[in-house]
Design a protein around this motif. Structure first.
Motif, PDB file in Angstrom:
ATOM      1  N   CYS A  13      31.426  49.944  23.223  1.00 60.95           N
ATOM      2  CA  CYS A  13      30.574  49.647  24.313  1.00 60.95           C
ATOM      3  C   CYS A  13      29.958  48.461  24.072  1.00 60.95           C
ATOM      4  O   CYS A  13      29.735  47.900  22.694  1.00 60.95           O
ATOM      5  CB  CYS A  13      29.794  51.066  24.657  1.00 60.95           C
ATOM      6  N   GLY A  14      29.127  48.060  24.988  1.00 59.71           N
ATOM      7  CA  GLY A  14      28.457  46.826  24.858  1.00 59.71           C
ATOM      8  C   GLY A  14      27.758  46.453  26.227  1.00 59.71           C
ATOM      9  O   GLY A  14      28.118  46.827  27.065  1.00 59.71           O
ATOM     10  N   ASP A  15      27.084  45.462  26.274  1.00 57.17           N
ATOM     11  CA  ASP A  15      26.431  44.931  27.429  1.00 57.17           C
ATOM     12  C   ASP A  15      26.948  43.485  27.850  1.00 57.17           C
ATOM     13  O   ASP A  15      27.108  42.754  27.124  1.00 57.17           O
ATOM     14  CB  ASP A  15      24.749  44.814  27.412  1.00 57.17           C
ATOM     15  N   VAL A  16      27.246  43.150  29.000  1.00 55.90           N
ATOM     16  CA  VAL A  16      27.838  42.086  29.455  1.00 55.90           C
ATOM     17  C   VAL A  16      26.747  41.014  29.422  1.00 55.90           C
ATOM     18  O   VAL A  16      25.525  41.235  29.926  1.00 55.90           O
ATOM     19  CB  VAL A  16      28.332  42.049  31.060  1.00 55.90           C
ATOM     20  N   ARG A  17      27.084  39.567  28.703  1.00 55.76           N
ATOM     21  CA  ARG A  17      26.233  38.652  28.525  1.00 55.76           C
ATOM     22  C   ARG A  17      26.384  37.496  29.533  1.00 55.76           C
ATOM     23  O   ARG A  17      25.700  36.779  30.016  1.00 55.76           O
ATOM     24  CB  ARG A  17      25.876  38.486  27.278  1.00 55.76           C
ATOM     25  N   LEU A  56      30.587  43.534  37.247  1.00 60.84           N
ATOM     26  CA  LEU A  56      30.397  43.122  35.969  1.00 60.84           C
ATOM     27  C   LEU A  56      29.162  42.007  36.125  1.00 60.84           C
ATOM     28  O   LEU A  56      29.727  40.775  35.870  1.00 60.84           O
ATOM     29  CB  LEU A  56      31.764  42.485  35.318  1.00 60.84           C
ATOM     30  N   THR A  57      28.116  42.229  36.117  1.00 56.98           N
ATOM     31  CA  THR A  57      27.061  41.356  36.186  1.00 56.98           C
ATOM     32  C   THR A  57      26.387  41.191  34.767  1.00 56.98           C
ATOM     33  O   THR A  57      26.479  42.253  33.858  1.00 56.98           O
ATOM     34  CB  THR A  57      26.037  41.585  37.303  1.00 56.98           C
ATOM     35  N   THR A  58      25.446  40.124  34.539  1.00 55.48           N
ATOM     36  CA  THR A  58      24.896  39.966  33.363  1.00 55.48           C
ATOM     37  C   THR A  58      23.729  41.259  33.073  1.00 55.48           C
ATOM     38  O   THR A  58      23.167  41.902  33.838  1.00 55.48           O
ATOM     39  CB  THR A  58      23.887  38.942  33.344  1.00 55.48           C
ATOM     40  N   GLY A  59      24.072  41.852  31.670  1.00 60.69           N
ATOM     41  CA  GLY A  59      22.977  43.219  31.457  1.00 60.69           C
ATOM     42  C   GLY A  59      23.718  44.594  31.599  1.00 60.69           C
ATOM     43  O   GLY A  59      23.364  45.470  31.312  1.00 60.69           O
ATOM     44  N   THR A  60      24.954  44.436  32.377  1.00 64.48           N
ATOM     45  CA  THR A  60      25.572  45.761  32.795  1.00 64.48           C
ATOM     46  C   THR A  60      26.149  46.393  31.548  1.00 64.48           C
ATOM     47  O   THR A  60      27.042  45.595  30.480  1.00 64.48           O
ATOM     48  CB  THR A  60      26.731  45.570  33.741  1.00 64.48           C
ATOM     49  N   HIS A  61      25.950  47.554  31.159  1.00 62.64           N
ATOM     50  CA  HIS A  61      26.577  48.407  29.966  1.00 62.64           C
ATOM     51  C   HIS A  61      27.995  48.809  30.420  1.00 62.64           C
ATOM     52  O   HIS A  61      28.218  49.305  31.363  1.00 62.64           O
ATOM     53  CB  HIS A  61      25.552  49.395  29.474  1.00 62.64           C
ATOM     54  N   VAL A  62      28.892  48.509  29.545  1.00 61.34           N
ATOM     55  CA  VAL A  62      30.189  48.940  29.801  1.00 61.34           C
ATOM     56  C   VAL A  62      30.539  49.428  28.437  1.00 61.34           C
ATOM     57  O   VAL A  62      30.456  49.420  27.328  1.00 61.34           O
ATOM     58  CB  VAL A  62      31.136  47.842  30.064  1.00 61.34           C
ATOM     59  N   LYS A  63      31.706  50.495  28.742  1.00 63.47           N
ATOM     60  CA  LYS A  63      32.369  51.370  27.598  1.00 63.47           C
ATOM     61  C   LYS A  63      33.916  51.388  27.949  1.00 63.47           C
ATOM     62  O   LYS A  63      34.125  51.595  29.030  1.00 63.47           O
ATOM     63  CB  LYS A  63      32.036  52.699  27.499  1.00 63.47           C
ATOM     64  N   VAL A  64      34.515  51.231  26.724  1.00 67.40           N
ATOM     65  CA  VAL A  64      36.010  50.910  26.845  1.00 67.40           C
ATOM     66  C   VAL A  64      36.637  52.304  26.853  1.00 67.40           C
ATOM     67  O   VAL A  64      36.401  53.230  25.688  1.00 67.40           O
ATOM     68  CB  VAL A  64      36.787  50.081  26.014  1.00 67.40           C
ATOM     69  N   LEU A  96      31.473  51.424  33.758  1.00 69.74           N
ATOM     70  CA  LEU A  96      30.475  50.775  34.127  1.00 69.74           C
ATOM     71  C   LEU A  96      29.688  51.295  35.474  1.00 69.74           C
ATOM     72  O   LEU A  96      30.228  51.587  36.265  1.00 69.74           O
ATOM     73  CB  LEU A  96      30.560  49.452  34.057  1.00 69.74           C
ATOM     74  N   ARG A  97      28.223  51.182  35.402  1.00 69.51           N
ATOM     75  CA  ARG A  97      27.702  51.652  36.553  1.00 69.51           C
ATOM     76  C   ARG A  97      28.175  52.905  37.142  1.00 69.51           C
ATOM     77  O   ARG A  97      27.802  53.176  38.378  1.00 69.51           O
ATOM     78  CB  ARG A  97      27.715  50.582  37.795  1.00 69.51           C
ATOM     79  N   GLY A  98      28.663  53.872  36.688  1.00 70.46           N
ATOM     80  CA  GLY A  98      28.938  55.057  36.850  1.00 70.46           C
ATOM     81  C   GLY A  98      30.107  55.239  37.513  1.00 70.46           C
ATOM     82  O   GLY A  98      30.548  56.277  37.873  1.00 70.46           O
TER      83      GLY A  98
END
Length: 131
Positions: free
Chosen positions: A61-65, A82-90, A104-106
């Motif tokens: 996982c990580g944060d979109v920059r 997929l906006t800046t600061g959004t946390h995503v997990k594969v 992302l975002r639920g």
């Protein structure tokens, strides 16, 4: 009879005005909820930074920059959340260059590898590589 029709018509028109006035409040409340949402707790996830979304393994996982690429592709990714600061997990990666399933975002989203290669994952202050 005619006055009854006009009375009902006015009442119907007034109720529609009241309902339509509630829409901006709902949209504003939804945006505020997204803005104050905290980073989700990730179980067994490995936080990664300094690489593209397409380079992550399942469970990472990580944060979109940043988003790189053409403006049309960036806009499409922004519209998907997929906006800046959004946390995503594969979650999963399909074999033979297939799509990635991310959370992302639920919600769950599938991205082509080419689209995922345009999403830079990093820490706060990281600069995306030039493309």
């Amino acid at each position: 009879m005619n006055s009854e029709f006009h009375r009902r018509h006015r009442a119907d028109r007034n109720s529609r005005r009241k309902r339509s006035g509630a829409r901006p409040d709902f949209a504003q409340a939804a945006q505020e909820a997204l803005d104050r949402a905290t980073r989700p707790v990730v179980d067994n996830g490995r936080y990664r930074a300094g690489l593209f979304l397409s380079d992550l393994a399942p469970g990472d996982c990580g944060d979109v920059r940043a988003l790189v690429g053409s403006p049309v592709n960036k806009l499409r990714l922004l519209e998907m959340g997929l906006t800046t600061g959004t946390h995503v997990k594969v979650l999963r990666i399909a074999a033979f260059g297939g799509p990635l399933d991310i959370v992302l975002r639920g919600y769950q989203l599938s991205l082509r590898r080419e689209e995922a290669a345009a999403v830079w994952i990093g820490d706060e202050g990281d600069a995306a590589p030039d493309s």
